[in-house]
Design an enzyme around this catalytic site. Structure first.
Site, mmCIF file in Angstrom:
data_model
loop_
_atom_site.group_PDB
_atom_site.id
_atom_site.type_symbol
_atom_site.label_atom_id
_atom_site.label_comp_id
_atom_site.label_asym_id
_atom_site.label_seq_id
_atom_site.Cartn_x
_atom_site.Cartn_y
_atom_site.Cartn_z
ATOM 1 N N LYS A 33 29.978 11.460 37.079
ATOM 2 C CA LYS A 33 29.426 11.469 36.064
ATOM 3 C C LYS A 33 27.914 11.293 36.105
ATOM 4 O O LYS A 33 27.490 10.631 37.202
ATOM 5 C CB LYS A 33 30.034 10.424 35.236
ATOM 6 C CG LYS A 33 29.944 9.042 35.632
ATOM 7 C CD LYS A 33 31.040 7.973 34.800
ATOM 8 C CE LYS A 33 30.577 6.689 35.336
ATOM 9 N NZ LYS A 33 31.630 5.840 34.720
ATOM 10 N N TYR A 242 -2.937 -3.278 33.190
ATOM 11 C CA TYR A 242 -2.973 -3.563 31.862
ATOM 12 C C TYR A 242 -2.825 -4.962 31.485
ATOM 13 O O TYR A 242 -2.039 -5.670 32.153
ATOM 14 C CB TYR A 242 -1.577 -2.974 31.271
ATOM 15 C CG TYR A 242 -1.806 -1.334 31.165
ATOM 16 C CD1 TYR A 242 -2.988 -0.844 30.222
ATOM 17 C CD2 TYR A 242 -0.992 -0.541 31.859
ATOM 18 C CE1 TYR A 242 -3.264 0.538 29.969
ATOM 19 C CE2 TYR A 242 -1.370 1.014 31.331
ATOM 20 C CZ TYR A 242 -2.336 1.343 30.612
ATOM 21 O OH TYR A 242 -2.432 2.568 30.499
HETATM 22 C C1 LIG Z 1 32.540 4.848 35.868
HETATM 23 C C2 LIG Z 1 33.969 4.749 36.018
HETATM 24 C C3 LIG Z 1 34.509 4.970 37.287
HETATM 25 C C4 LIG Z 1 33.834 4.622 38.375
HETATM 26 O O1 LIG Z 1 33.348 3.182 38.543
HETATM 27 P P1 LIG Z 1 32.368 2.547 39.521
HETATM 28 O O2 LIG Z 1 32.441 1.202 39.418
HETATM 29 O O3 LIG Z 1 31.066 3.093 39.581
HETATM 30 O O4 LIG Z 1 33.040 2.831 40.968
HETATM 31 C C5 LIG Z 1 35.811 4.984 37.199
HETATM 32 N N1 LIG Z 1 36.653 4.966 36.170
HETATM 33 C C6 LIG Z 1 36.105 5.040 34.763
HETATM 34 C C7 LIG Z 1 36.915 5.189 33.699
HETATM 35 C C8 LIG Z 1 34.493 5.116 34.707
HETATM 36 O O5 LIG Z 1 34.248 5.030 33.423
#
Ligand SMILES: *Cc1c(COP(=O)(O)O)cnc(C)c1O
Length: 345
Positions: A33, A242
């Site tokens: 994602k 700044y």
């Molecule tokens: C983002 C997510 C993962 C992966 O989690 P990590 O901590 O990055 O390994 C797995 N399951 C769900 C539902 C997520 O939202």
């Protein structure tokens, strides 16, 4: 060229997947994602499929468009947000698998795409996404008769192995799913490290693949090198940047480098941050600007062309600590302005 270089090591990524896969006896999926945690979901997924991954997860249906194009028709792509209004055509045409989160989504799915694969997401205590016990009890028999491809839930505190929430959610997940003949998944990166009780039939690592905590043994996947645009000597009493927040109290050689908060180098890191010229640590001076950062290179014997922000000397989690955040936020904030280089296996 005043462009910082972001190097993404796909061979280290593959090695991290392999290490996490070797910790379990079940399938290891890959969470890609947010454009593969900022590393390019298509390239990340293709590398991990070569390594043996078969199932990919995204957060939103639209993320499936680029991903399906990159990986071709075969790999399974599961969508955490489920079947939202307006998603039907994409789910069908791209052959995505929504994780159904509510009775409303279940109804939408079976009415619009009868027979199309789906999974079920259950809420075991995080109160974020998925069906709670009562809703699941009402839907369970109907849902099971439609053969869900996965029953999953997500742990809220898996990065803390001693947290009471872990066994609590594990017990809830078991109560909600024991005896059902469907594959189950509870763990992301943190859950894999909690041990075999948490593994079930599939794990869903994200951050660990990309070299982030809580996977201590991860290989670093990203490296950022920022070019020096200009070097000047600053006398005691003169200020830099700044707001005049840094004032020299010794003769200082200052390098201005070509990256800033628009590149995800968060402004709040400023007072704690440093970069590296070879093995020489070079502290950031004053405020981080949008496109530039001033760095103390007084200790360097030669004028550096590039300074390392993250790589062999410091991880994304070091950067995260400076800003009071987590590696996930650093990775997903890097932005579009880097020259991206991929080290392929
Ligand atoms: C983002 C997510 C993962 C992966 O989690 P990590 O901590 O990055 O390994 C797995 N399951 C769900 C539902 C997520 O939202």
């Amino acid at each position: 060229m005043a462009q910082a270089v972001l190097t993404i090591d796909l061979s280290a990524l593959r090695s991290n997947w392999r290490s996490l896969n070797n910790m379990t006896g079940c399938e290891t999926a890959a969470v890609v994602k947010a454009d593969g945690y900022g590393c390019d979901s298509g390239r990340v997924a293709s590398a991990l499929l070569q390594e043996g991954a078969r199932t990919l997860f995204v957060a939103q249906t639209e993320e499936g468009i680029a991903l399906r194009k990159a990986v071709g028709p075969d790999p399974a792509i599961y969508v955490f947000s489920g079947h939202m209004e307006g998603d039907t055509a994409l789910i069908r045409d791209l052959n995505l698998c929504p994780m159904i989160n509510s009775i409303d989504q279940m109804v939408r799915h079976v009415e619009n795409l009868p027979g199309h694969a789906f999974g079920i997401q259950l809420d075991t205590g995080m109160n974020r996404l998925g069906m709670e016990d009562a809703e699941w009890t009402a839907l369970r028999d109907i849902a099971i008769s439609q053969n869900p491809v996965l029953l999953m839930s997500h742990l809220a505190c898996a990065d803390d192995p001693d947290h009471d929430m872990n066994p609590y959610q594990l017990a809830n997940f078991r109560n909600m799913t024991d005896g059902i003949n469907a594959p189950r998944s509870l763990s992301a990166t943190g859950g894999i490290l909690l041990g075999a009780d948490y593994h079930f039939d599939m794990t869903r690592p994200g951050i660990g693949l990309y070299g982030g905590m809580p996977f201590w043994d991860a290989l670093p996947v990203i490296r950022i090198d920022v070019p020096v645009i200009q070097i000047r000597d600053v006398l005691p009493g003169e200020s830099v940047g700044y707001g005049n927040t840094w004032i020299a109290d010794y003769p200082t050689r200052v390098a201005t480098i070509a990256a800033g908060y628009a590149d995800g180098i968060l402004r709040g890191m400023g007072p704690h941050a440093s970069l590296w010229a070879g093995d020489v640590q070079c502290p950031v001076l004053g405020r981080i600007s949008m496109d530039m950062i001033a760095v103390d290179v007084t200790a360097c014997s030669e004028q550096p062309d590039y300074l390392e922000l993250t790589g062999p000397h410091q991880s994304v989690d070091t950067l995260a600590d400076w800003a009071g955040t987590i590696g996930y936020e650093i990775l997903t904030s890097l932005g579009a302005r880097y020259a991206r280089r991929y080290i392929a296996p």
